[in-house]
Scaffold this motif. Structure first.
Motif, mmCIF file in Angstrom:
data_model
loop_
_atom_site.group_PDB
_atom_site.id
_atom_site.type_symbol
_atom_site.label_atom_id
_atom_site.label_comp_id
_atom_site.label_asym_id
_atom_site.label_seq_id
_atom_site.Cartn_x
_atom_site.Cartn_y
_atom_site.Cartn_z
ATOM 1 N N MET A 2 0.821 -1.198 0.000
ATOM 2 C CA MET A 2 0.000 0.000 0.000
ATOM 3 C C MET A 2 0.864 1.261 0.000
ATOM 4 S SD MET A 2 -3.146 -1.060 2.533
ATOM 5 C CE MET A 2 -3.965 0.515 2.303
ATOM 6 N N MET A 3 1.943 1.226 0.765
ATOM 7 C CA MET A 3 2.883 2.355 0.762
ATOM 8 C C MET A 3 3.461 2.565 -0.629
ATOM 9 S SD MET A 3 3.230 3.781 3.817
ATOM 10 C CE MET A 3 3.005 3.446 5.573
ATOM 11 N N PHE A 4 3.902 1.468 -1.252
ATOM 12 C CA PHE A 4 4.462 1.553 -2.601
ATOM 13 C C PHE A 4 3.417 2.043 -3.597
ATOM 14 C CE2 PHE A 4 5.122 -0.548 -6.723
ATOM 15 C CZ PHE A 4 6.341 0.006 -7.079
ATOM 16 N N GLY A 5 2.197 1.492 -3.505
ATOM 17 C CA GLY A 5 1.134 1.911 -4.412
ATOM 18 C C GLY A 5 0.760 3.362 -4.239
ATOM 19 N N ALA A 6 0.773 3.853 -2.995
ATOM 20 C CA ALA A 6 0.459 5.262 -2.750
ATOM 21 C C ALA A 6 1.507 6.175 -3.369
ATOM 22 C CB ALA A 6 0.349 5.514 -1.254
ATOM 23 N N VAL A 7 2.776 5.821 -3.202
ATOM 24 C CA VAL A 7 3.853 6.628 -3.785
ATOM 25 C C VAL A 7 3.739 6.652 -5.305
ATOM 26 C CG1 VAL A 7 6.351 6.757 -4.120
ATOM 27 C CG2 VAL A 7 5.425 6.281 -1.850
ATOM 28 N N MET A 8 3.515 5.489 -5.920
ATOM 29 C CA MET A 8 3.405 5.419 -7.372
ATOM 30 C C MET A 8 2.172 6.162 -7.880
ATOM 31 S SD MET A 8 6.080 3.822 -8.246
ATOM 32 C CE MET A 8 5.718 3.597 -9.987
ATOM 33 N N SER A 9 1.067 6.079 -7.143
ATOM 34 C CA SER A 9 -0.169 6.743 -7.560
ATOM 35 C C SER A 9 -0.019 8.258 -7.510
ATOM 36 C CB SER A 9 -1.329 6.284 -6.670
ATOM 37 O OG SER A 9 -2.530 6.925 -7.036
ATOM 38 N N ILE A 10 0.573 8.766 -6.432
ATOM 39 C CA ILE A 10 0.752 10.213 -6.298
ATOM 40 C C ILE A 10 1.754 10.722 -7.325
ATOM 41 C CG2 ILE A 10 1.624 12.005 -4.761
ATOM 42 C CD1 ILE A 10 0.510 10.334 -2.437
ATOM 43 N N THR A 11 2.849 9.984 -7.493
ATOM 44 C CA THR A 11 3.870 10.404 -8.462
ATOM 45 C C THR A 11 3.294 10.468 -9.875
ATOM 46 O OG1 THR A 11 5.580 9.368 -7.100
ATOM 47 C CG2 THR A 11 6.145 9.884 -9.375
ATOM 48 N N SER A 12 2.517 9.455 -10.254
ATOM 49 C CA SER A 12 1.936 9.436 -11.604
ATOM 50 C C SER A 12 0.884 10.524 -11.776
ATOM 51 C CB SER A 12 1.329 8.067 -11.899
ATOM 52 O OG SER A 12 0.290 7.777 -10.985
ATOM 53 N N SER A 13 0.114 10.819 -10.706
ATOM 54 C CA SER A 13 -0.927 11.845 -10.825
ATOM 55 C C SER A 13 -0.328 13.236 -10.971
ATOM 56 C CB SER A 13 -1.850 11.800 -9.597
ATOM 57 O OG SER A 13 -1.159 12.164 -8.421
ATOM 58 N N PHE A 14 0.869 13.459 -10.411
ATOM 59 C CA PHE A 14 1.530 14.753 -10.556
ATOM 60 C C PHE A 14 2.267 14.876 -11.888
ATOM 61 C CE2 PHE A 14 1.148 15.248 -5.921
ATOM 62 C CZ PHE A 14 0.789 16.590 -5.851
ATOM 63 N N GLY A 15 2.513 13.762 -12.575
ATOM 64 C CA GLY A 15 3.336 13.811 -13.786
ATOM 65 C C GLY A 15 2.635 13.377 -15.046
ATOM 66 N N MET A 16 1.351 13.702 -15.193
ATOM 67 C CA MET A 16 0.569 13.291 -16.362
ATOM 68 C C MET A 16 0.606 14.330 -17.497
ATOM 69 S SD MET A 16 -0.717 10.303 -16.211
ATOM 70 C CE MET A 16 -0.988 8.964 -15.049
ATOM 71 N N GLY A 17 1.652 15.129 -17.542
ATOM 72 C CA GLY A 17 1.731 16.187 -18.540
ATOM 73 C C GLY A 17 1.749 15.683 -19.964
ATOM 74 N N ASP A 18 2.484 14.592 -20.231
ATOM 75 C CA ASP A 18 2.596 14.066 -21.599
ATOM 76 C C ASP A 18 1.260 13.537 -22.107
ATOM 77 O OD1 ASP A 18 5.271 14.693 -21.683
ATOM 78 O OD2 ASP A 18 5.928 12.718 -20.994
ATOM 79 N N ILE A 19 0.498 12.882 -21.236
ATOM 80 C CA ILE A 19 -0.809 12.364 -21.644
ATOM 81 C C ILE A 19 -1.756 13.505 -21.979
ATOM 82 C CG2 ILE A 19 -2.842 11.099 -20.819
ATOM 83 C CD1 ILE A 19 -0.967 9.335 -19.225
ATOM 84 N N ILE A 20 -1.754 14.530 -21.135
ATOM 85 C CA ILE A 20 -2.619 15.699 -21.387
ATOM 86 C C ILE A 20 -2.203 16.401 -22.669
ATOM 87 C CG2 ILE A 20 -3.289 17.965 -20.493
ATOM 88 C CD1 ILE A 20 -3.073 16.772 -17.677
ATOM 89 N N SER A 21 -0.903 16.544 -22.893
ATOM 90 C CA SER A 21 -0.429 17.204 -24.118
ATOM 91 C C SER A 21 -0.813 16.409 -25.360
ATOM 92 C CB SER A 21 1.094 17.375 -24.062
ATOM 93 O OG SER A 21 1.473 18.196 -22.993
ATOM 94 N N GLY A 22 -0.721 15.072 -25.288
ATOM 95 C CA GLY A 22 -1.024 14.241 -26.444
ATOM 96 C C GLY A 22 -2.478 14.299 -26.862
#
Length: 314
Positions: free
Chosen positions: A236-256
């Protein structure tokens, strides 16, 4: 006198502690040697770039000239004068607050449900949910779904059922852009965290449930809260870190899907703001200041989530 004797005793013990620590470290010398390649790569490609970014954030650096020290000018301009930064911060906060927790909870819930299936069906469904995150530009399918003419899948369905009478511009209309982006980001959120949940559920000792039943656990929800979730806290700790990191770094998907820049900067995030100054204007010092602010926000969010997760099962 006794106080002075205690101090002398503590002084005499401290060298012994240091020598014992050195002996323990020497005993693990082979382990440290095997870790050295990874630690070296981690330092060169992760720690060192962060240190360099922090240093450059206090300079004016346009790539062509030598960096010149400007102190906190970049941060003052960022927080006081740059109105687009505040808009990017607001959009990033909205996207991360909504998509991060929803993606985390959905991943956890789906992994819990998949754990009840047979091995073959579980493997198939796990691959089905995980596939978008490993398929590179799989999110581009949403360009067809969100197409602004009557041939777009979503517009076609709405027009056929007479829900709307003119095609909706999902990727350019500010009224719909944020919701459309949230849907895509959540669809892409079943990544490494989701796999860790699936693996965590499979590794729980079944005898814990039998002991809990004897102790008086009454239903599946109590079983989930007191047995299952505490048993997979590391995942859960690992999943939380990955989820937050990915949610802050979705710039490429939005740009595409929505373009860069988006209509009236409606989906302009901190990643886009950093790319604007770093890749287009080549103001690397200012771009590093944005990166440092984003890094601080992500670290703060991760520490907050980890504090919340520690209370599970209490």
């Amino acid at each position: 006198m006794t106080f002075i004797k205690n101090i002398r005793i503590q002084k005499d013990k401290s060298p012994q502690k240091n020598t014992s620590r050195l002996r323990k470290m020497r005993g693990y010398a082979e382990d440290y040697l095997f870790m050295m390649p990874y630690l070296l790569i981690f330092f060169v490609f992760t720690v060192l770039p962060v240190i360099i970014a922090v240093i450059l954030s206090f300079t004016y650096f346009n790539v062509l000239e030598t960096p010149s020290f400007v102190g906190f000018d970049n941060y003052v301009h960022l927080l006081v004068e740059d109105s687009l930064f505040m808009l990017a911060f607001k959009n990033t906060l909205i996207l991360s607050v909504i998509t991060g927790p929803i993606g985390f909870i959905l991943s956890l819930f789906l992994a819990w449900v998949l754990n009840e299936f047979g091995p073959k069906l579980r493997a198939f469904l796990t691959l089905l949910f995980y596939a978008p995150t490993i398929s590179g530009g799989a999110y581009m399918i949403w360009q067809i779904i969100y197409s602004g003419d009557s041939y777009g899948y979503l517009n076609g369905i709405l027009l056929n059922f007479n829900i709307v009478y003119t095609p909706i511009q999902w990727t350019t209309d500010e009224q719909y852009m944020m919701v459309a982006a949230i849907i895509v980001i959540i669809w892409m959120s079943f990544g490494a965290g989701f796999l860790s949940f699936v693996a965590g559920f499979r590794n729980i000792d079944k005898s814990l449930y039998e002991a809990a039943a004897v102790d008086g656990l009454k239903n599946r929800w109590q079983e989930l809260w007191y047995i299952t979730l505490p048993a997979i806290k590391p995942q859960m700790m690992f999943g939380a870190v990955m989820s937050i990191t990915s949610s802050f770094g979705m710039g490429d998907i939005i740009s595409g899907i929505f373009g860069f820049p988006s209509t009236n900067y409606g989906l302009h995030t901190l990643v886009h703001h950093m790319q604007d100054y770093g890749n287009i204007r080549y103001e690397m010092g200012y771009a590093c200041a944005i990166a440092v602010m984003l890094f601080i926000i992500m670290v703060g969010a991760n520490s907050l989530i980890q504090r919340l997760l520690r209370g599970i099962g209490d």
